[in-house]
Motif scaffolding. Sequence first.
Motif, PDB file in Angstrom:
ATOM      1  N   UNK A  50      55.479  42.950  43.382  1.00  0.00           N
ATOM      2  CA  UNK A  50      55.456  43.774  42.169  1.00  0.00           C
ATOM      3  C   UNK A  50      55.935  45.187  42.475  1.00  0.00           C
ATOM      4  N   UNK A  51      55.467  45.773  43.604  1.00  0.00           N
ATOM      5  CA  UNK A  51      55.848  47.145  43.934  1.00  0.00           C
ATOM      6  C   UNK A  51      57.341  47.234  44.236  1.00  0.00           C
ATOM      7  N   UNK A  52      57.882  46.253  44.951  1.00  0.00           N
ATOM      8  CA  UNK A  52      59.307  46.302  45.288  1.00  0.00           C
ATOM      9  C   UNK A  52      60.178  46.135  44.046  1.00  0.00           C
ATOM     10  N   UNK A  53      59.722  45.309  43.092  1.00  0.00           N
ATOM     11  CA  UNK A  53      60.513  45.095  41.882  1.00  0.00           C
ATOM     12  C   UNK A  53      60.363  46.249  40.890  1.00  0.00           C
ATOM     13  N   UNK A  54      59.182  46.882  40.859  1.00  0.00           N
ATOM     14  CA  UNK A  54      58.925  47.962  39.900  1.00  0.00           C
ATOM     15  C   UNK A  54      58.765  49.286  40.634  1.00  0.00           C
ATOM     16  N   UNK A  55      59.653  49.548  41.570  1.00  0.00           N
ATOM     17  CA  UNK A  55      59.547  50.776  42.355  1.00  0.00           C
ATOM     18  C   UNK A  55      59.702  52.022  41.501  1.00  0.00           C
ATOM     19  N   UNK A  56      60.431  51.906  40.397  1.00  0.00           N
ATOM     20  CA  UNK A  56      60.636  53.077  39.537  1.00  0.00           C
ATOM     21  C   UNK A  56      59.666  53.101  38.361  1.00  0.00           C
ATOM     22  N   UNK A  57      58.758  52.166  38.304  1.00  0.00           N
ATOM     23  CA  UNK A  57      57.820  52.085  37.166  1.00  0.00           C
ATOM     24  C   UNK A  57      56.386  52.036  37.679  1.00  0.00           C
ATOM     25  N   UNK A  58      55.833  53.171  38.105  1.00  0.00           N
ATOM     26  CA  UNK A  58      54.437  53.182  38.577  1.00  0.00           C
ATOM     27  C   UNK A  58      53.446  52.733  37.503  1.00  0.00           C
ATOM     28  N   UNK A  59      53.808  52.917  36.227  1.00  0.00           N
ATOM     29  CA  UNK A  59      52.880  52.508  35.175  1.00  0.00           C
ATOM     30  C   UNK A  59      52.682  50.998  35.140  1.00  0.00           C
ATOM     31  N   UNK A  60      53.809  50.263  35.367  1.00  0.00           N
ATOM     32  CA  UNK A  60      53.688  48.800  35.398  1.00  0.00           C
ATOM     33  C   UNK A  60      52.821  48.378  36.579  1.00  0.00           C
ATOM     34  N   UNK A  61      53.026  49.039  37.714  1.00  0.00           N
ATOM     35  CA  UNK A  61      52.213  48.730  38.892  1.00  0.00           C
ATOM     36  C   UNK A  61      50.739  49.050  38.635  1.00  0.00           C
ATOM     37  N   UNK A  62      50.494  50.181  37.949  1.00  0.00           N
ATOM     38  CA  UNK A  62      49.109  50.561  37.642  1.00  0.00           C
ATOM     39  C   UNK A  62      48.446  49.525  36.734  1.00  0.00           C
ATOM     40  N   UNK A  63      49.214  49.008  35.737  1.00  0.00           N
ATOM     41  CA  UNK A  63      48.652  47.989  34.850  1.00  0.00           C
ATOM     42  C   UNK A  63      48.328  46.711  35.625  1.00  0.00           C
ATOM     43  N   UNK A  64      49.197  46.378  36.546  1.00  0.00           N
ATOM     44  CA  UNK A  64      48.952  45.193  37.355  1.00  0.00           C
ATOM     45  C   UNK A  64      47.703  45.372  38.227  1.00  0.00           C
ATOM     46  N   UNK A  65      47.583  46.581  38.844  1.00  0.00           N
ATOM     47  CA  UNK A  65      46.419  46.828  39.701  1.00  0.00           C
ATOM     48  C   UNK A  65      45.121  46.855  38.896  1.00  0.00           C
ATOM     49  N   UNK A  66      45.179  47.366  37.667  1.00  0.00           N
ATOM     50  CA  UNK A  66      43.966  47.341  36.842  1.00  0.00           C
ATOM     51  C   UNK A  66      43.491  45.906  36.595  1.00  0.00           C
ATOM     52  N   UNK A  67      44.417  44.998  36.487  1.00  0.00           N
ATOM     53  CA  UNK A  67      44.057  43.607  36.228  1.00  0.00           C
ATOM     54  C   UNK A  67      43.470  42.933  37.469  1.00  0.00           C
ATOM     55  N   UNK A  68      44.055  43.162  38.627  1.00  0.00           N
ATOM     56  CA  UNK A  68      43.563  42.465  39.829  1.00  0.00           C
ATOM     57  C   UNK A  68      42.349  43.159  40.436  1.00  0.00           C
ATOM     58  N   UNK A  69      42.162  44.444  40.108  1.00  0.00           N
ATOM     59  CA  UNK A  69      41.014  45.162  40.677  1.00  0.00           C
ATOM     60  C   UNK A  69      39.718  44.934  39.901  1.00  0.00           C
ATOM     61  N   UNK A  70      39.760  43.999  38.984  1.00  0.00           N
ATOM     62  CA  UNK A  70      38.516  43.674  38.299  1.00  0.00           C
ATOM     63  C   UNK A  70      37.518  42.979  39.234  1.00  0.00           C
ATOM     64  N   UNK A  71      38.019  42.425  40.301  1.00  0.00           N
ATOM     65  CA  UNK A  71      37.145  41.853  41.317  1.00  0.00           C
ATOM     66  C   UNK A  71      36.630  42.982  42.203  1.00  0.00           C
ATOM     67  N   UNK A  72      35.336  43.316  42.169  1.00  0.00           N
ATOM     68  CA  UNK A  72      34.851  44.477  42.948  1.00  0.00           C
ATOM     69  C   UNK A  72      34.875  44.232  44.454  1.00  0.00           C
TER      70      UNK A  72
END
Length: 437
Positions: A50-72
């Motif tokens: 995801x980071x390599x494909x969206x290197x210019x879009x930190x917001x997309x990466x942030x949305x992805x991390x919000x989804x996977x970080x639901x696991x504490x």
Amino acid sequence: MRRSLILTVAAATSMVLLAMLVPMAVLVRDYALEDRISRAALEVQTTESVVSEQSDSPGVVAAYLDRINRDPDIQTTVYYPNGLAVGPDASEDARVEQARSSRQARIDDVDGGAEFLVPVSLGGASAGPEATPVIQVRVLAPGLESDIVRSLLVLLGLGVALMAGALVLADRLGRSFVQPIRALAAHAQSLGDRRHPEPVRADEGPHEVRELAQAMNRLVERVETLLERERAGVADLSHRLRTPMTALRLRVDALDSPEQRARLGGDLDELQRMVDHVVREARRSEREGLVAGTDAVEVLGERVRFWEPLAEDQERSLHLDLCPGPLPVRAAAEDLAALVDVLLDNVFTHTPEGADLWVSVAPGAAGGAGGAVLVVEDAGPGYPADLDVTARGASGAGSTGLGLAIVASTAEASGGGLSLGRSSHGGGRAEVVLGAP
């Protein structure tokens, strides 16, 4: 024995369970950590794509991390070269800088778990470290989560089940030893009964217990045979002595001198009493068993009342003080009756008519467990100062002294004794202590 066996098995099983369950609990916790690390490695690969494909879009990466970080338990953060951090951990430490500069992935043990650091190359081989984002994945060590607790509870239940099974097995094994031994002990305790004991079963329990039961049965049989021979010999002795004693009595009655007839007749009567005493003592075990027992209140009260008519004829006041019964003592009823008869006969024979007497029966030192104290007092001249109740044939009062010796032997056989002294009424005082059964 049964309790000791159970305690031994419980201790051994506890040590085995501790040696087994504690490492298993540690392995369960380590397995849970390894499982999280494996899931974290998969997330690292996905996040790197995801980071390599969206290197210019930190917001997309942030949305992805919000989804996977639901696991504490697994937290992922991406550190960009310009100081931007996307994820829950905004502080970039020296390990992140080292991973970016070396462009090599690493996994470290940190407080509370493990940490993945994976640099992501964005511009191919020509891109420098300053253009490399770093993915940080923190894996928390498992605590008392539901899965861990469930596994630990399963292990604990397994340990409890194993302990219970071991104790039940030890109890059954101990019972197979203890019950035959208890039956053997009960049989041994019943050997003093008046009836002939039945043979104990010799087909139960371990081999050693069966051998012991067989040996006891043989021993009891031999003892019963010897007792039967002894009883037959005593009966035969009594029968054989009766004929010559009858012949002697006839010859004594044929004497011309009244003085010689009286003297020899008295000696013959005393001989008859002594023979009867020997025969009665020889038959004691048959009469009362090995351990005798009777109610002192009932027997003594009955014998004292038997003497009341004679006391009335001699114008004596007979005072009887009986404690509430029953009061068990270790003596046969026949011996106890003979004991009080001897004491009262001494009073009636060796004190003047009209001299009062007092009889009391009180509990002994054992209290409710049994035992009694019999006291016979009179208002006569009292016992001789040099009287020795253990010396038969010389009482100091013109008799053989056999009666008080019988009283003393009966009291001592019960665990008590006889003491003579001066009563508060001026006469003799005989105190007989009878032991508990």
